[in-house]
Design an enzyme around this catalytic site. Structure first.
Site, PDB file in Angstrom:
ATOM      1  N   HIS A 157       0.836  -1.224   0.000  1.00 27.35           N
ATOM      2  CA  HIS A 157       0.000   0.000   0.000  1.00 27.35           C
ATOM      3  C   HIS A 157       0.862   1.261   0.000  1.00 27.35           C
ATOM      4  O   HIS A 157       0.438   2.300   0.497  1.00 27.35           O
ATOM      5  CB  HIS A 157      -0.948   0.031   1.199  1.00 27.35           C
ATOM      6  CG  HIS A 157      -1.684  -1.257   1.434  1.00 27.35           C
ATOM      7  ND1 HIS A 157      -2.877  -1.551   0.823  1.00 27.35           N
ATOM      8  CD2 HIS A 157      -1.357  -2.350   2.172  1.00 27.35           C
ATOM      9  CE1 HIS A 157      -3.283  -2.769   1.209  1.00 27.35           C
ATOM     10  NE2 HIS A 157      -2.360  -3.281   2.013  1.00 27.35           N
ATOM     11  N   SER A 278      15.508  21.466 -16.323  1.00 26.76           N
ATOM     12  CA  SER A 278      14.337  22.288 -16.586  1.00 26.76           C
ATOM     13  C   SER A 278      14.797  23.597 -17.212  1.00 26.76           C
ATOM     14  O   SER A 278      15.861  24.112 -16.875  1.00 26.76           O
ATOM     15  CB  SER A 278      13.605  22.563 -15.280  1.00 26.76           C
ATOM     16  OG  SER A 278      12.823  23.736 -15.392  1.00 26.76           O
ATOM     17  N   LYS A 284      16.532  21.538 -11.042  1.00 25.85           N
ATOM     18  CA  LYS A 284      15.858  20.300 -11.427  1.00 25.85           C
ATOM     19  C   LYS A 284      16.742  19.283 -12.140  1.00 25.85           C
ATOM     20  O   LYS A 284      17.611  19.640 -12.922  1.00 25.85           O
ATOM     21  CB  LYS A 284      14.675  20.625 -12.335  1.00 25.85           C
ATOM     22  CG  LYS A 284      13.595  21.423 -11.639  1.00 25.85           C
ATOM     23  CD  LYS A 284      12.624  20.536 -10.939  1.00 25.85           C
ATOM     24  CE  LYS A 284      11.482  20.247 -11.864  1.00 25.85           C
ATOM     25  NZ  LYS A 284      10.573  19.292 -11.302  1.00 25.85           N
ATOM     26  N   GLU A 291       9.775   8.552 -17.151  1.00 28.52           N
ATOM     27  CA  GLU A 291       8.390   9.004 -17.340  1.00 28.52           C
ATOM     28  C   GLU A 291       7.894   8.672 -18.743  1.00 28.52           C
ATOM     29  O   GLU A 291       6.743   8.286 -18.937  1.00 28.52           O
ATOM     30  CB  GLU A 291       8.293  10.512 -17.109  1.00 28.52           C
ATOM     31  CG  GLU A 291       8.498  10.908 -15.653  1.00 28.52           C
ATOM     32  CD  GLU A 291       8.682  12.408 -15.513  1.00 28.52           C
ATOM     33  OE1 GLU A 291       7.763  13.151 -15.869  1.00 28.52           O
ATOM     34  OE2 GLU A 291       9.763  12.824 -15.059  1.00 28.52           O
TER      35      GLU A 291
END
Ligand code: ARG
Length: 437
Positions: A157, A278, A284, A291
């Site tokens: 979980h 970024s 970043k 992704e």
């Protein structure tokens, strides 16, 4: 627009827009090698059976080999004005060798031809896939070998559950990928059957020898039903399903990498060569590749859905709907392969952060089960032990400490079975040792 193979019956030229709509050469041109291999096998069989003369058979072979060499070296370009790769190669052959070229299609239809080409092409792609899955398994193995003892929290979980080894976590993905290889093998074996000889749907009256094209093309056998031979696309649906499962596995793995390289986790750092920055936020370091793999899984599932939906209402035998099989299955294969190729070096180069994993593992009372097991080992029923440890965890939360640092007095107040050795028993290393050795 080149002259159609089927021009005879027609008095009108195909409308240009209709031709463009109908044509598939932009997609099926990638099967030129398989198309030539299929034609070579077919022509040799026709000559062997005396259906064409040995001279014509040799002329066809010479012509096809010449076309293959020229295509391979870029000396000949595929003419995209043709309807499909089959028409282009046949027309190119006839332009080179004359009348003999026109005999190649004896006892054959584009329906069994395209089914043969596609099986041959996808069979080859299965070989590539196997190698690429192995590379991802090897990259995971590299990480396991570099960090055999690193402890991390195991989750259920997405809540810290029990301490595990980082190597065990990665083993889970290796297992998924190993099953994927078995599925690729299975699917490849089932697709390796020759439809050649099915003709348009009803076979052919020529005394062809299907066994000889089977062995020339490395098939394991030929389709028993000619109708099924031309209209079966199970191998496309099955491969797309196998690819979808591979993508589920890659997507789950990437999801974890994305979480793990966040500053909330910091379990790993992805290599600079496989991350991006970024344009606006200087701090970043984004896991774009992971992704994208996660995102591209949706495309492959879409391809599977497209194939299932395309097939489900087609009456026997061949229908033009089936031309839509190639954009879907090629996209699924290409997408999965490029994802596997991106995943392997990204995994091999990622930096594990053992201290961070260890710290997270020490924070979530993930040795509570072991603490209960300690009491069970001293004779207490598990359910009673479970309740006592639950109360101890509540005390830890109130006192802002852990089961490793809770004073012995408090342990003993909860139950007299606790002695000094509880600390050694709930040490994370001991917990992991008990389960994974
Ligand atoms: N381009 C077609 C396909 O991919 C080849 C078979 C065409 N057959 C036909 N009868 N129109 O399915």
């Amino acid at each position: 627009m080149a002259e159609k193979l089927w021009a005879g019956r027609f008095t009108k030229q195909t409308d240009q827009a209709a031709h463009d709509f109908n044509a598939s050469i932009a997609v099926d041109c990638r099967m030129w090698r398989e198309d030539i291999a299929g034609s070579l096998a077919h022509a040799a069989m026709l000559a062997k059976q005396g259906i064409i003369t040995p001279e014509d058979g040799q002329a066809i072979e010479r012509g096809l080999l010449e076309i293959a060499t020229e295509l391979e070296h870029g000396k000949l370009e595929i003419d995209m004005t043709f309807e499909d790769i089959h028409s282009f190669i046949e027309s190119e052959l006839t332009a080179r060798i004359g009348e003999a070229g026109k005999r190649l299609h004896t006892g054959r239809s584009r329906n069994d031809q395209v089914a043969t080409d596609l099986r041959l092409y996808l069979r080859g792609q299965c070989d590539e896939l196997r190698v690429e899955i192995e590379a991802v398994i090897a990259a995971l193995q590299q990480q396991r070998d570099a960090h055999p003892d690193v402890i991390m929290p195991g989750y259920t979980h997405l809540q810290r559950a029990q301490p595990i080894l980082f190597a065990q976590h990665l083993l889970a993905y290796q297992e998924m990928l190993r099953r994927d290889i078995l599925r690729v093998n299975d699917c490849q074996a089932r697709m390796n059957v020759s439809p050649l000889g099915s003709g348009a749907l009803a076979g052919t009256g020529y005394p062809i020898d299907r066994a000889s094209t089977v062995s020339a093309l490395g098939f394991d056998g030929y389709t028993a039903s000619t109708l099924d031979g031309v209209s079966d696309r199970d191998f496309c649906m099955e491969l797309a399903a196998v690819l979808s499962i591979i993508m589920v596995h890659l997507s789950r793995l990437c999801e974890e990498l994305i979480l793990w390289c966040s500053w909330e986790f910091r379990f790993i750092e992805l290599d600079g060569a496989y991350t991006t920055g970024s344009s606006m936020m200087p701090q970043k370091k984004n896991p774009d590749l992971a992704e994208l793999i996660r995102g591209k899984s949706g495309r492959v599932f879409g391809d599977l859905t497209a194939l299932l939906t395309m097939m489900k209402a087609q009456p026997l035998a061949y229908n033009k709907d089936m031309q839509e099989d190639k954009p879907a299955i090629f996209d699924a294969v290409d997408t999965t392969r490029v994802c596997l190729q991106a995943a392997a070096p990204m995994l091999a180069t990622m930096q594990a952060k053992p201290e961070q994993m260890r710290r997270a593992a020490a924070e979530g009372f993930i040795n509570a089960t072991d603490c209960a097991d300690y009491l069970v080992a001293r004779g207490m029923p598990f359910r009673t032990a479970y309740k006592i440890v639950g109360e101890l965890v509540a005390q830890c939360i109130a006192a802002d400490c852990t089961l490793e640092t809770l004073p012995l007095a408090q342990y003993q107040a909860a139950n007299e079975l606790f002695t000094e050795d509880i600390y050694a028993f709930v040490a994370l290393e001991a917990c992991v040792q008990r389960r994974f050795s």
